[in-house]
Design an enzyme around this catalytic site. Structure first.
Site, mmCIF file in Angstrom:
data_model
loop_
_atom_site.group_PDB
_atom_site.id
_atom_site.type_symbol
_atom_site.label_atom_id
_atom_site.label_comp_id
_atom_site.label_asym_id
_atom_site.label_seq_id
_atom_site.Cartn_x
_atom_site.Cartn_y
_atom_site.Cartn_z
ATOM 1 N N ASP A 1 -17.168 8.156 -11.016
ATOM 2 C CA ASP A 1 -16.758 9.115 -9.845
ATOM 3 C C ASP A 1 -18.015 9.115 -8.778
ATOM 4 O OD1 ASP A 1 -15.742 11.528 -8.521
ATOM 5 O OD2 ASP A 1 -17.770 12.337 -9.239
ATOM 6 N N ASP B 1 -18.970 11.476 -5.682
ATOM 7 C CA ASP B 1 -19.627 12.567 -5.405
ATOM 8 C C ASP B 1 -20.125 13.430 -6.630
ATOM 9 O OD1 ASP B 1 -19.613 11.867 -2.621
ATOM 10 O OD2 ASP B 1 -17.539 12.757 -2.647
ATOM 11 N N ASP C 1 -23.436 15.289 -3.865
ATOM 12 C CA ASP C 1 -22.106 16.084 -3.187
ATOM 13 C C ASP C 1 -22.451 16.615 -1.872
ATOM 14 O OD1 ASP C 1 -19.492 16.623 -2.771
ATOM 15 O OD2 ASP C 1 -19.290 17.996 -4.565
ATOM 16 N N TYR D 1 -17.273 16.525 2.567
ATOM 17 C CA TYR D 1 -16.511 15.839 3.534
ATOM 18 C C TYR D 1 -17.514 14.781 4.115
ATOM 19 C CZ TYR D 1 -13.264 19.570 2.236
ATOM 20 O OH TYR D 1 -12.388 20.427 1.713
ATOM 21 N N THR E 1 -12.635 7.583 -6.856
ATOM 22 C CA THR E 1 -12.911 8.933 -6.025
ATOM 23 C C THR E 1 -11.862 9.442 -5.367
ATOM 24 O OG1 THR E 1 -14.764 9.800 -4.538
ATOM 25 C CG2 THR E 1 -14.022 7.331 -4.356
ATOM 26 N N SER F 1 -10.561 13.653 0.084
ATOM 27 C CA SER F 1 -9.543 14.380 0.928
ATOM 28 C C SER F 1 -9.889 14.344 2.177
ATOM 29 C CB SER F 1 -9.229 15.547 0.076
ATOM 30 O OG SER F 1 -10.357 16.426 0.136
ATOM 31 N N CYS G 1 -8.622 7.678 -3.413
ATOM 32 C CA CYS G 1 -7.641 8.507 -2.790
ATOM 33 C C CYS G 1 -7.943 9.215 -1.619
ATOM 34 C CB CYS G 1 -7.042 9.454 -4.064
ATOM 35 S SG CYS G 1 -5.880 10.645 -3.339
ATOM 36 N N CYS H 1 0.303 13.160 -3.519
ATOM 37 C CA CYS H 1 0.251 11.907 -3.512
ATOM 38 C C CYS H 1 0.296 11.667 -5.223
ATOM 39 C CB CYS H 1 -0.892 10.941 -3.028
ATOM 40 S SG CYS H 1 -2.455 11.474 -3.787
ATOM 41 N N LYS I 1 -6.993 12.069 -8.493
ATOM 42 C CA LYS I 1 -7.554 12.358 -9.769
ATOM 43 C C LYS I 1 -7.202 14.061 -9.959
ATOM 44 C CE LYS I 1 -11.424 10.930 -9.328
ATOM 45 N NZ LYS I 1 -13.039 10.765 -9.637
ATOM 46 N N ASP J 1 -18.564 14.054 -13.165
ATOM 47 C CA ASP J 1 -18.948 15.360 -13.428
ATOM 48 C C ASP J 1 -18.162 16.524 -13.563
ATOM 49 O OD1 ASP J 1 -18.255 14.795 -10.642
ATOM 50 O OD2 ASP J 1 -19.489 16.584 -10.051
#
Length: 277
Positions: free
Chosen positions: A103, A105, A111, A114, A145, A148, A180, A188, A192, A217
Site C-alpha cells: 500500500d 499512504d 499519509d 489527497y 493504492t 480517490s 485506483c 468501480c 480496495k 496499514d
C-alpha cells in the site's frame, strides 16, 4: 544408532578387506575389525540393557529385546538415508514469495490526504532499508493504492504521476503501480477492498496472486489481498482502527513486516492463522 551401525559396518569392511590384502596389512585390518566388533557389541549391549531394564525381563522378552536391539540401529539409519535420498529434489520450505506488494499512504510514505505535491512526500520510518533488503533478495516489488483524489477532482493524473516519481526518487523503482483513481461513489471494480489491484499488480509482475504478500496499514489492504488469494501483513499506524487488525497478522513497522517475509514466516499470513509477527 549411527555409531552402532558404523561400528558394525567397520567390522564387516575390515574382515572383507583383510581377506583380500596379504601380509601384515591383513593382520592390522583384522585387529581393526575386532575392535569395531567389540565396540558394536558394547553399544548394542547398552541399548538392549536400557530396553530390558524396565521389565518384565522374561526369557521371551529378553530374547526379543536382544534381537531387535541389534536390528534397530541399521534399520533406523537406512530409513533416514532413504528419506534423505528421496527428498533431495525437494525445494526449501517455506518457499519465498514471488512478489511483495505495498500500500502507498501510511505504509511506504506518510499519509498526506489527497496529496498532489511531490515536495510533501516523506518516507515512512524504515521504508528505505526495508525495500533495499527486498531488492537485494531479488524480490519484485509493486504498489497497490487507492487514490480517490483524482476521482474527486482534487488533483490531476499528472500531479499523481509526479508524486509517484518523487516516491521512486526517494525509495527506488517499483516493478508496477496498480492505482485506483476513482472516488468511492463511482462504484468501480478496482478500489480496495476489491481484489482487482492485487491481481493487476501480480499480472504485471508475471506472478500468481497466491504467491504474493501484501503489506499495508488498514483492513481494506488485507481484505483485498485475501479476496485475490494473496497473503497479508498489516503495519498498524495510529490511524489504524483496532478492529481492522482483528484476524490479520501484524508487524511492528515496515522493517518488521519485511523481516517476517525474508525469514520465511509469510506462508502463515492467512486470516485463519492469526498471530503477531
Amino acid at each position: 544408532h549411527w555409531l552402532t551401525t558404523g561400528l558394525a559396518a567397520g567390522c564387516l569392511t575390515g574382515l572383507a578387506a583383510s581377506a583380500l590384502v596379504p601380509g601384515p596389512a591383513s593382520r592390522t585390518l583384522r585387529r581393526a575389525a575386532a575392535a569395531a566388533a567389540a565396540g558394536w557389541l558394547l553399544a548394542t549391549g547398552e541399548f538392549a540393557t536400557a530396553r530390558i531394564r524396565p521389565g518384565p525381563r522374561t526369557r521371551p522378552e529378553i530374547t526379543e529385546m536382544l534381537i531387535t536391539s541389534a536390528a534397530i540401529p541399521p534399520l533406523a539409519v537406512s530409513h533416514w538415508l532413504r528419506g534423505w535420498w528421496r527428498s533431495r529434489p525437494a525445494r526449501p520450505w517455506p518457499p519465498r514469495p514471488a512478489a511483495v506488494l505495498f500500500d502507498r499512504d501510511g505504509t511506504l510514505v506518510r499519509d498526506v490526504p489527497y496529496n498532489g505535491q511531490p515536495d510533501l512526500v516523506e518516507p515512512m520510518p524504515g521504508a528505505v532499508q526495508a525495500l533495499t533488503r527486498l531488492r537485494r533478495a531479488g524480490l519484485p516489488l509493486g504498489v497497490v493504492t487507492n487514490q480517490s483524489a483524482v476521482g474527486h477532482g482534487l488533483i490531476t493524473p499528472g500531479q499523481l504521476a509526479a508524486v509517484h516519481r518523487q516516491i521512486e526518487e526517494l525509495l527506488g523503482p517499483f516493478g508496477c503501480w496498480a492505482v485506483c483513481p476513482h472516488a468511492p461513489e463511482q462504484a468501480c471494480g478496482c478500489r480496495k477492498p476489491a481484489p482487482q489491484l492485487i491481481r493487476q499488480a501480480a499480472a504485471e509482475l508475471g506472478v500468481d496472486p497466491a504467491d504474493c504478500v501484501v503489506i499495508g496499514d488498514i483492513g481494506t489492504d488485507a481484505e483485498a489481498a485475501y479476496a485475490a488469494g494473496a497473503r497479508a501483513i498489516l503495519v498498524p499506524t495510529p490511524q489504524t482502527r483496532p478492529e481492522e487488525t482483528a484476524g490479520v497478522p501484524t508487524a511492528a513497522g515496515i522493517n518488521g513486516a519485511v523481516a517476517a517475509v525474508l525469514a520465511g514466516q509469510w506462508p502463515s499470513c492467512w486470516p485463519e492463522n492469526v498471530h503477531a509477527l
